[in-house]
Design an enzyme around this catalytic site. Structure first.
Site, PDB file in Angstrom:
ATOM      1  N   LYS A   1       0.849  -1.193   0.000  1.00  0.00           N
ATOM      2  CA  LYS A   1       0.000   0.000   0.000  1.00  0.00           C
ATOM      3  C   LYS A   1       0.889   1.248   0.000  1.00  0.00           C
ATOM      4  O   LYS A   1       1.729   1.434   0.896  1.00  0.00           O
ATOM      5  CB  LYS A   1      -0.852  -0.022   1.266  1.00  0.00           C
ATOM      6  CG  LYS A   1      -2.287   0.373   1.041  1.00  0.00           C
ATOM      7  CD  LYS A   1      -3.050   0.134   2.327  1.00  0.00           C
ATOM      8  CE  LYS A   1      -4.460   0.619   2.190  1.00  0.00           C
ATOM      9  NZ  LYS A   1      -5.154   0.618   3.473  1.00  0.00           N
TER      10      LYS A   1
HETATM   11  C1  E4P Z   1      -8.496   1.156   3.733  1.00  0.00           C
HETATM   12  O1  E4P Z   1      -7.707   0.838   2.911  1.00  0.00           O
HETATM   13  C2  E4P Z   1      -8.387   2.400   4.522  1.00  0.00           C
HETATM   14  O2  E4P Z   1      -7.172   2.440   5.170  1.00  0.00           O
HETATM   15  C3  E4P Z   1      -9.530   2.529   5.480  1.00  0.00           C
HETATM   16  O3  E4P Z   1     -10.718   2.110   4.837  1.00  0.00           O
HETATM   17  C4  E4P Z   1      -9.691   3.890   6.088  1.00  0.00           C
HETATM   18  O4  E4P Z   1     -10.907   3.951   6.791  1.00  0.00           O
HETATM   19  P1  E4P Z   1     -11.265   5.089   7.853  1.00  0.00           P
HETATM   20  O5  E4P Z   1     -11.455   6.370   7.097  1.00  0.00           O
HETATM   21  O6  E4P Z   1     -12.537   4.636   8.491  1.00  0.00           O
HETATM   22  O7  E4P Z   1     -10.109   5.164   8.794  1.00  0.00           O
END
Ligand code: E4P
Length: 278
Positions: A98
């Site tokens: 990522k």
């Molecule tokens: C996924 O890849 C993200 O890191 C995650 O969905 C972020 O979610 P949040 O905005 O609820 O922290």
């Protein structure tokens, strides 16, 4: 449509995988922090490396697991991406790295194109990348052009930004209308031209479809089942949902009423079918 679980909790991953409906897992540093705090409460010894290996083994070969880098420069992110991939992909062949699309932080550190450069570098090494922290369709477009296999638009956080503009009070999991909202003075609210997180995903889906781009959209930052439903309708390839949202997706008061009625109507003649065996 694929469904990913947005968590670093091994327990949640084990349970959701056992239901046969999970196609992948996404983690981020905040989710890892939460998992480490929970882990320390039950097991002081286990190190994060073996914990991540358990996550990967539990998810299994067909279930990609996104692991995020920690650096802000292209060199750091490329090195860390290669390190994470080499260390962990051997467990189950399911590691995706990522990379934030742009790493400028509020102190002005990081670089505008460092994320994009890291995506390009890792793609050249044949390491799959999930480009994260996507808040506009144009960020998704350049991440896909750099070679990202997935982009993660943060839908819920767009909705949060719009509500904050209006100084609305809201709970994290509150529904936000896909078609947008007006403030008290009847001004229609947008964030960089977007009316909602669903609008963000919808626009990315249209662009990717129009130019036949192979990159898959992971609708991220999903806060409730209705938002997950809307993501499916606008063409997200994947929604990554927290465990709580996944559980909410399976439930409805009408189903509860139906279960009560059906179990109340069970007659002994019918129940007899089950006591005699096959
Ligand atoms: C996924 O890849 C993200 O890191 C995650 O969905 C972020 O979610 P949040 O905005 O609820 O922290």
């Amino acid at each position: 449509m694929k469904l990913f679980l947005d968590t670093a909790s091994l327990q949640e991953i084990k349970e959701a995988i056992s239901w046969g409906i999970i196609d992948g897992v996404t983690t981020n540093p905040s989710l890892i922090k939460k998992a480490v705090i929970a882990l320390r409460e039950v097991d002081e010894q286990e190190d994060i490396e073996s914990y991540i290996k358990k996550i990967l083994a539990t998810a299994g070969r067909m279930c990609p697991v996104s692991l995020e880098v920690a650096g802000l420069t292209a060199d750091e992110m490329t090195e860390q991406g290669i390190l994470l991939y080499e260390k962990f992909d051997q467990v189950a062949g399911n590691v995706v790295i990522k990379i934030p699309v742009c790493t400028i932080n509020s102190k002005g550190e990081g670089g505008i194109f460092d994320g994009i450069t890291a995506i390009k570098n890792l793609t050249e090494e044949r390491i799959p990348v999930n480009s994260t922290l996507i808040f506009t369709p144009e960020q998704a477009l350049i991440a896909a052009k750099a070679g990202a296999e997935y982009v993660s638009p943060f839908a819920g956080r767009i909705d949060d930004r719009i509500r904050r503009q209006a100084e609305m009070s809201f709970e994290k999991n509150d529904y936000f209308p896909a078609t947008g909202i007006y403030d008290e003075d009847n001004n229609f609210l947008t964030d960089f031209g977007l009316v909602s997180g669903v609008d963000l995903v919808s626009q990315i889906a249209k662009i990717f479809q129009q130019y036949k781009m192979e990159c898959e959209i992971i609708a991220a930052s999903i806060r409730n089942p209705i938002q997950a439903r809307e993501m499916a309708a606008v063409g997200a390839h994947i929604s990554t949902v927290p465990f709580s949202v996944l559980k909410a997706m399976a439930q409805h008061p009408g189903t509860v009423d139906g279960i009560d009625a059906f179990t109340g109507d069970l007659v002994k003649e019918y129940l007899g079918l089950f006591s005699s065996g096959v």
